[in-house]
Design a protein around this motif. Structure first.
Motif, PDB file in Angstrom:
ATOM      1  N   ALA A   1      45.068  30.091  26.588  1.00 17.40           N
ATOM      2  CA  ALA A   1      44.678  28.929  27.384  1.00 17.40           C
ATOM      3  C   ALA A   1      43.468  28.239  26.770  1.00 17.40           C
ATOM      4  N   PRO A   2      43.370  26.929  26.901  1.00 21.94           N
ATOM      5  CA  PRO A   2      42.172  26.235  26.408  1.00 21.94           C
ATOM      6  C   PRO A   2      40.925  26.746  27.128  1.00 21.94           C
ATOM      7  N   GLY A   3      39.793  26.610  26.444  1.00 23.44           N
ATOM      8  CA  GLY A   3      38.541  27.006  27.068  1.00 23.44           C
ATOM      9  C   GLY A   3      37.803  28.066  26.293  1.00 23.44           C
ATOM     10  N   ALA A   4      36.812  28.657  26.931  1.00 21.26           N
ATOM     11  CA  ALA A   4      35.867  29.543  26.254  1.00 21.26           C
ATOM     12  C   ALA A   4      36.489  30.826  25.742  1.00 21.26           C
ATOM     13  N   THR A   5      37.612  31.249  26.329  1.00 23.37           N
ATOM     14  CA  THR A   5      38.201  32.528  25.914  1.00 23.37           C
ATOM     15  C   THR A   5      39.378  32.367  24.959  1.00 23.37           C
ATOM     16  N   ARG A   6      39.731  31.137  24.561  1.00 25.95           N
ATOM     17  CA  ARG A   6      40.884  30.955  23.677  1.00 25.95           C
ATOM     18  C   ARG A   6      40.711  31.758  22.391  1.00 25.95           C
ATOM     19  N   GLY A   7      41.748  32.510  22.023  1.00 21.38           N
ATOM     20  CA  GLY A   7      41.694  33.338  20.824  1.00 21.38           C
ATOM     21  C   GLY A   7      41.128  34.724  21.046  1.00 21.38           C
ATOM     22  N   GLN A   8      40.713  35.025  22.245  1.00 22.50           N
ATOM     23  CA  GLN A   8      40.208  36.378  22.526  1.00 22.50           C
ATOM     24  C   GLN A   8      41.357  37.377  22.513  1.00 22.50           C
ATOM     25  N   THR A   9      41.130  38.556  21.922  1.00 25.40           N
ATOM     26  CA  THR A   9      42.084  39.651  22.034  1.00 25.40           C
ATOM     27  C   THR A   9      41.667  40.513  23.225  1.00 25.40           C
ATOM     28  N   VAL A  10      42.483  40.485  24.251  1.00 23.33           N
ATOM     29  CA  VAL A  10      42.197  41.228  25.470  1.00 23.33           C
ATOM     30  C   VAL A  10      42.812  42.617  25.305  1.00 23.33           C
ATOM     31  N   VAL A  11      41.971  43.597  25.064  1.00 25.48           N
ATOM     32  CA  VAL A  11      42.406  44.968  24.806  1.00 25.48           C
ATOM     33  C   VAL A  11      42.239  45.767  26.098  1.00 25.48           C
ATOM     34  N   ASP A  12      43.336  46.251  26.645  1.00 24.37           N
ATOM     35  CA  ASP A  12      43.322  46.951  27.932  1.00 24.37           C
ATOM     36  C   ASP A  12      43.107  48.438  27.683  1.00 24.37           C
ATOM     37  N   LEU A  13      41.865  48.875  27.829  1.00 23.46           N
ATOM     38  CA  LEU A  13      41.504  50.269  27.583  1.00 23.46           C
ATOM     39  C   LEU A  13      41.496  51.105  28.853  1.00 23.46           C
ATOM     40  N   ARG A  14      41.941  50.551  29.956  1.00 25.08           N
ATOM     41  CA  ARG A  14      41.961  51.325  31.195  1.00 25.08           C
ATOM     42  C   ARG A  14      42.957  52.483  31.095  1.00 25.08           C
ATOM     43  N   THR A  15      42.605  53.565  31.702  1.00 26.90           N
ATOM     44  CA  THR A  15      43.476  54.748  31.677  1.00 26.90           C
ATOM     45  C   THR A  15      44.129  55.008  33.030  1.00 26.90           C
ATOM     46  N   MET A  16      43.821  54.183  34.018  1.00 26.69           N
ATOM     47  CA  MET A  16      44.414  54.377  35.345  1.00 26.69           C
ATOM     48  C   MET A  16      45.911  54.122  35.302  1.00 26.69           C
ATOM     49  N   GLU A  17      46.618  54.735  36.194  1.00 30.55           N
ATOM     50  CA  GLU A  17      48.040  54.469  36.378  1.00 30.55           C
ATOM     51  C   GLU A  17      48.254  53.975  37.794  1.00 30.55           C
ATOM     52  N   GLY A  18      49.206  53.111  37.962  1.00 30.72           N
ATOM     53  CA  GLY A  18      49.497  52.665  39.319  1.00 30.72           C
ATOM     54  C   GLY A  18      49.982  51.244  39.347  1.00 30.72           C
ATOM     55  N   ALA A  19      50.618  50.884  40.450  1.00 27.21           N
ATOM     56  CA  ALA A  19      51.227  49.560  40.574  1.00 27.21           C
ATOM     57  C   ALA A  19      50.186  48.450  40.507  1.00 27.21           C
ATOM     58  N   ASP A  20      48.927  48.762  40.889  1.00 25.99           N
ATOM     59  CA  ASP A  20      47.919  47.710  40.947  1.00 25.99           C
ATOM     60  C   ASP A  20      47.553  47.161  39.574  1.00 25.99           C
ATOM     61  N   ILE A  21      47.821  47.892  38.491  1.00 23.97           N
ATOM     62  CA  ILE A  21      47.481  47.368  37.165  1.00 23.97           C
ATOM     63  C   ILE A  21      48.720  47.178  36.287  1.00 23.97           C
ATOM     64  N   THR A  22      49.899  47.461  36.817  1.00 22.20           N
ATOM     65  CA  THR A  22      51.105  47.364  35.995  1.00 22.20           C
ATOM     66  C   THR A  22      51.297  45.958  35.439  1.00 22.20           C
ATOM     67  N   ALA A  23      51.059  44.957  36.266  1.00 19.62           N
ATOM     68  CA  ALA A  23      51.309  43.583  35.838  1.00 19.62           C
ATOM     69  C   ALA A  23      50.440  43.183  34.656  1.00 19.62           C
TER      70      ALA A  23
END
Length: 320
Positions: A269-291
């Motif tokens: 998306a345009p804006g300050a975060t364009r080109g950011q690599t969003v690395v998901d390092l969370r280790t939790m499991e569950g429906a709340d973070i599946t998406a």
């Protein structure tokens, strides 16, 4: 001794790409089959010229080189003369090369090299990923021929082109998203190890005083970077980062790396975060973070022991 790993380099040859090329063509663990060029640190024509000149300095054999994408898929090109000099190679005035690039587009050289290889090849990407993305879109049949992509790009934390984004990914975010979403085995060697692996200022003086054009060129390029790194708080006062050459070290020997398998998404998306690599390092499991975990995983380098890579680099340039 094991056989050399066959690799293709994809470059936008500025100062640290040149260091990486010197290392790759001189190290016995790698067999450089081709080098493809894209606009990035410098305009495409200059990148090709720089690549041919560096191959001369390295004493390399007849490695095919091809020009590829001159601009990102969507973005306006943004070059980095302030870092790499007006010619992309610290304005050292290297002599012209008698080598000539292949009369085909880089995508065709990539396709042909992969198709003709007796075994899958590793692509070491040191540039915006435009050429690789075009290859995957135009010739999806080559995916099984790619053993791995070692990608110098992205960051887990702070960027360098912007507060959020690293230059190679920021220069062509759509291309990076295509490559990271293709299902390939990707090693993301981002800014965290980029700044950690370096040589000392004394090492630079050893390179400058050595016999041969390759170590002396490396020393001159690193001398240029000492002035640049002096403004970068992530580099220690008595070291200079070898940058892209560290990604070549990772292709040679991954043992010094600290890595995690994690989903990686590129912010488009345009804006300050364009080109950011969003690395998901969370280790939790569950429906709340599946998406949030729809992105495909890459092997992300979180840290590195810098001393083994310092020695790999110096041994290749100076001899063990």
């Amino acid at each position: 001794m094991s056989a050399a790993r066959p690799v293709i380099l994809d470059v936008d040859t500025g100062v640290d790409d040149a260091l990486a090329i010197l290392l790759a063509v001189r190290h016995p663990a790698l067999d450089v089959r081709a080098i493809t060029c894209t606009g990035g640190n410098a305009p495409l024509a200059q990148v090709v010229t720089n690549t041919l000149r560096v191959l001369d300095a390295a004493g390399a054999g007849p490695i095919p080189v091809a020009a590829g994408a001159h601009r990102p898929l969507l973005e306006v090109p943004q070059h980095a003369a302030a870092i790499h000099g007006s010619d992309g190679l610290a304005d050292l005035g290297l002599p012209d090369s008698a080598r000539a690039p292949e009369p085909v587009h880089a995508v065709e050289l990539l396709r042909r090299s992969l198709a003709e290889s007796e075994k899958p090849l590793t692509i070491i990407s040191l540039a915006p990923l435009t050429n690789i993305a075009l290859l995957l879109r135009m010739h999806p049949e080559v995916l099984p021929r790619i053993e791995r992509v070692v990608m110098m790009g992205g960051a887990v934390g702070t960027g360098n082109a912007t507060a959020a984004a690293e230059f190679n990914v920021w220069h062509d975010p759509e291309a990076a998203a295509i490559v990271l979403g293709a299902g390939l085995d990707v090693l993301m060697y981002g800014l965290e190890p980029f700044y950690r692996v370096g040589v000392s200022h004394d090492d630079v003086q050893r390179l400058l005083a050595a016999e041969g054009t390759a170590p002396r060129l490396a020393g001159a390029l690193l001398t240029h970077l000492i002035g640049i790194d002096a403004t970068e708080e992530r580099v220690a006062d008595d070291r200079v980062a070898i940058g892209d050459a560290g990604a070549v070290c990772a292709a040679i020997d991954a043992t010094p790396l600290v890595t995690r398998r994690a989903p990686v998404e590129v912010a488009l998306a345009p804006g300050a975060t364009r080109g950011q690599t969003v690395v998901d390092l969370r280790t939790m499991e569950g429906a709340d973070i599946t998406a949030a975990r729809d992105a495909l995983p890459a092997t992300v380098v979180l840290d590195v022991d810098p001393e083994p890579y310092r020695q790999v680099f110096l041994d290749a340039l100076l001899g063990p």
